[in-house]
Design a protein around this motif. Structure first.
Motif, mmCIF file in Angstrom:
data_model
loop_
_atom_site.group_PDB
_atom_site.id
_atom_site.type_symbol
_atom_site.label_atom_id
_atom_site.label_comp_id
_atom_site.label_asym_id
_atom_site.label_seq_id
_atom_site.Cartn_x
_atom_site.Cartn_y
_atom_site.Cartn_z
ATOM 1 N N ALA A 109 16.343 101.180 110.235
ATOM 2 C CA ALA A 109 16.136 99.835 111.046
ATOM 3 C C ALA A 109 16.443 100.164 112.595
ATOM 4 O O ALA A 109 17.187 100.916 112.794
ATOM 5 N N GLY A 110 15.749 99.286 113.313
ATOM 6 C CA GLY A 110 15.826 99.246 114.702
ATOM 7 C C GLY A 110 15.227 100.105 115.523
ATOM 8 O O GLY A 110 15.259 99.984 116.995
ATOM 9 N N TYR A 111 14.477 100.899 115.090
ATOM 10 C CA TYR A 111 13.762 101.820 116.003
ATOM 11 C C TYR A 111 12.528 100.976 116.591
ATOM 12 O O TYR A 111 11.782 100.361 115.980
ATOM 13 N N VAL A 142 3.192 107.642 122.642
ATOM 14 C CA VAL A 142 4.178 106.656 122.376
ATOM 15 C C VAL A 142 5.123 107.495 121.500
ATOM 16 O O VAL A 142 4.731 108.149 120.375
ATOM 17 N N GLN A 143 6.709 107.186 121.857
ATOM 18 C CA GLN A 143 7.597 107.807 120.797
ATOM 19 C C GLN A 143 8.444 106.625 119.935
ATOM 20 O O GLN A 143 8.379 105.587 120.452
ATOM 21 N N ASP A 144 8.886 107.075 119.098
ATOM 22 C CA ASP A 144 10.020 106.184 118.498
ATOM 23 C C ASP A 144 11.387 106.582 119.101
ATOM 24 O O ASP A 144 11.720 107.664 119.183
ATOM 25 N N LEU A 145 12.066 105.446 119.239
ATOM 26 C CA LEU A 145 13.353 105.545 119.925
ATOM 27 C C LEU A 145 14.297 104.863 119.152
ATOM 28 O O LEU A 145 14.015 103.372 118.836
ATOM 29 N N ALA A 146 15.564 105.328 119.061
ATOM 30 C CA ALA A 146 16.594 104.837 118.188
ATOM 31 C C ALA A 146 17.281 103.672 118.822
ATOM 32 O O ALA A 146 17.000 103.466 120.130
ATOM 33 N N PRO A 147 17.684 102.601 117.990
ATOM 34 C CA PRO A 147 18.171 101.421 118.786
ATOM 35 C C PRO A 147 19.411 101.620 119.744
ATOM 36 O O PRO A 147 19.650 100.878 120.553
ATOM 37 N N ASP A 148 19.866 102.831 119.623
ATOM 38 C CA ASP A 148 20.908 103.204 120.741
ATOM 39 C C ASP A 148 20.382 104.085 121.838
ATOM 40 O O ASP A 148 21.238 104.627 122.672
ATOM 41 N N ASN A 162 10.090 111.092 116.710
ATOM 42 C CA ASN A 162 8.545 110.994 116.459
ATOM 43 C C ASN A 162 7.875 110.523 117.520
ATOM 44 O O ASN A 162 8.285 109.874 118.385
ATOM 45 N N ALA A 163 6.502 111.372 117.681
ATOM 46 C CA ALA A 163 5.931 110.833 118.833
ATOM 47 C C ALA A 163 4.077 111.274 118.293
ATOM 48 O O ALA A 163 3.916 111.967 117.418
ATOM 49 N N THR A 164 3.375 110.155 118.935
ATOM 50 C CA THR A 164 1.971 110.287 118.770
ATOM 51 C C THR A 164 1.155 109.952 119.794
ATOM 52 O O THR A 164 1.928 109.468 120.841
ATOM 53 N N ILE A 165 -0.017 110.048 120.134
ATOM 54 C CA ILE A 165 -0.988 109.729 121.175
ATOM 55 C C ILE A 165 -1.995 108.817 120.651
ATOM 56 O O ILE A 165 -2.916 109.334 119.725
ATOM 57 N N ALA A 166 -2.201 107.675 121.378
ATOM 58 C CA ALA A 166 -3.411 106.954 121.205
ATOM 59 C C ALA A 166 -4.542 106.999 121.974
ATOM 60 O O ALA A 166 -4.139 107.474 123.263
ATOM 61 N N THR A 197 9.005 115.377 121.494
ATOM 62 C CA THR A 197 8.632 113.906 121.138
ATOM 63 C C THR A 197 8.826 113.119 122.394
ATOM 64 O O THR A 197 8.754 111.826 122.159
ATOM 65 N N THR A 198 9.225 113.638 123.435
ATOM 66 C CA THR A 198 9.072 112.868 124.653
ATOM 67 C C THR A 198 7.918 113.550 125.674
ATOM 68 O O THR A 198 8.223 114.588 126.251
ATOM 69 N N ILE A 199 6.677 112.922 125.803
ATOM 70 C CA ILE A 199 5.551 113.921 126.221
ATOM 71 C C ILE A 199 5.050 113.032 127.583
ATOM 72 O O ILE A 199 5.007 111.760 127.270
ATOM 73 N N TRP A 200 4.768 113.397 128.337
ATOM 74 C CA TRP A 200 3.884 112.857 129.561
ATOM 75 C C TRP A 200 3.081 114.154 130.037
ATOM 76 O O TRP A 200 3.092 115.314 130.029
#
Length: 368
Positions: free
Chosen positions: A112-114, A132-138, A144-148, A172-175
């Motif tokens: 929960a919270g991501y 786009v990455q998943d980022l924790a609530p804190d 995780n990361a993927t590209i659209a 998982t942090t991509i630019w």
């Protein structure tokens, strides 16, 4: 929506501290020898949100994704895609929101919270890509990361919904390297280049994962950006005469290692890498909670050298001097002589900074 501009006195306010470098370089490139940065953002789009990774498309617009806000629209989401026109040097900077939330990506983590956060954008051959990455609530873990992909200038987006491209906190942090309008200045017509961090998008304040001290580089054929199996990762030493690549992400090696801590925080964070063709150099913009960090290199794989570490001091800040996070320098806003450019950054109202800069906001950066 139109741009809101700060007072002219703020526009002219550049920091006095300039870091000088020796005049050395490779292949006829011109090293960046001095950098100064404005005290505050001075060109501000009437918008809402942070992060704003961007790319300059073939239609001459800047496409930028924001996190946690409404962007240039009216619908608040954890992620919004925007189309921005005009220039920060004039009064014609404007934007519109194109898509929000589930239009752009999904959250892979079941805990929960991501939320979804945009980390990078690429415009090439008329196609847009969004990392786009998943980022924790804190905000301290990005597992995780993927590209659209969008083939219609941001109207619709597609991605593999079965699994993320990268997981377990690895890359998982991509630019993407910014090579100008529609990536027209990329030196390798077959590939595009991407940078990444493991674990988290910045110092993990709670030490939930290791703080990022290494910057990684990958390349992928233009036709296969969304195919993780097609990615190759840099596996040599920073600044090697010839790059070494591997298809094994576990064998990747950093192109930049910086273990410095400023105010107790590591200095490598989600930012941007912009190619400057007149200099034949690359500029990496990074940050900590209280500083802006800039590096330059003659090749995508380095060697990277720090050219600016501008300390805005610990909180609280005042309106006439503020730092910011998620620093990027869009190539669309680099002057032809590359002496003046504009950096985007943000200050969250959730922070005890005393001020906020939670919108698409640009400040001047000058090269000597």
């Amino acid at each position: 929506m139109r741009v809101r501009r700060r007072a002219a006195s703020s526009l002219a306010a550049l920091t006095a501290g300039v870091l000088l470098l020796p005049a050395c370089g490779a292949g006829g490139s011109s090293p960046i020898t001095a950098v100064s940065i404005a005290d505050t953002p001075t060109a501000i789009g009437v918008s809402d949100g942070d992060l704003w990774p961007s790319c300059w498309s073939d239609d001459d617009a800047l496409y930028a994704a924001n996190g946690d806000g409404a962007g240039f629209g009216s619908v608040t989401s954890d992620i919004v895609m925007n189309r921005i026109t005009g220039s920060p040097a004039s009064d014609d900077l404007a934007g519109e929101a194109l898509g929000v939330g589930d239009d752009l990506g999904q959250v892979w983590t079941t805990e929960a919270g991501y939320t979804r956060k945009p980390t990078g954008m690429l415009c090439v051959d008329g196609v847009l890509y969004l990392a786009v990455q998943d980022l924790a609530p804190d905000f301290d873990r990005a597992p995780n990361a993927t590209i659209a992909r969008s083939d219609d200038h941001g109207a619709t987006w597609t991605w593999d919904r079965s699994a993320p491209m990268f997981d377990d906190g690895v890359l998982t942090t991509i630019w993407f390297a910014d090579y100008g309008r529609d990536a027209e200045r990329r030196p390798d017509a077959e590939h595009v280049y991407a940078y990444g961090l493991d674990g988290s998008w910045r110092d993990s304040f709670t030490d939930a994962v290791a703080d990022p001290t290494e910057l990684f580089l990958a390349r992928v054929p233009v036709a296969s950006v969304q195919d993780a199996s097609s990615w190759e990762f840099y596996a040599g030493e920073p600044g090697d005469d010839e790059p070494t690549w591997t298809s094994d992400v576990a064998a990747k090696r950093p192109v930049l290692v910086d273990e410095r801590r400023v105010h107790g925080m590591t200095v490598l964070s989600q930012g941007g890498v912009t190619y400057l063709p007149r200099h034949e150099r690359y500029l990496y913009s990074s940050w900590t909670e209280y500083t802006v960090e800039l590096y330059e290199a003659p090749e995508p794989w380095g060697p990277w050298t720090s050219v600016l570490s501008e300390d805005f001091g610990e909180y609280p800040w005042t309106a006439d001097r503020i730092g910011g996070y998620a620093t990027t320098v869009p190539s669309k806003f680099v002057s032809d002589d590359e002496r003046t450019m504009w950096m985007q950054s943000n200050v969250c109202p959730c922070a005890p900074a005393g001020v906020t800069s939670y919108w698409f906001g640009l400040r001047e950066v000058r090269l000597g």
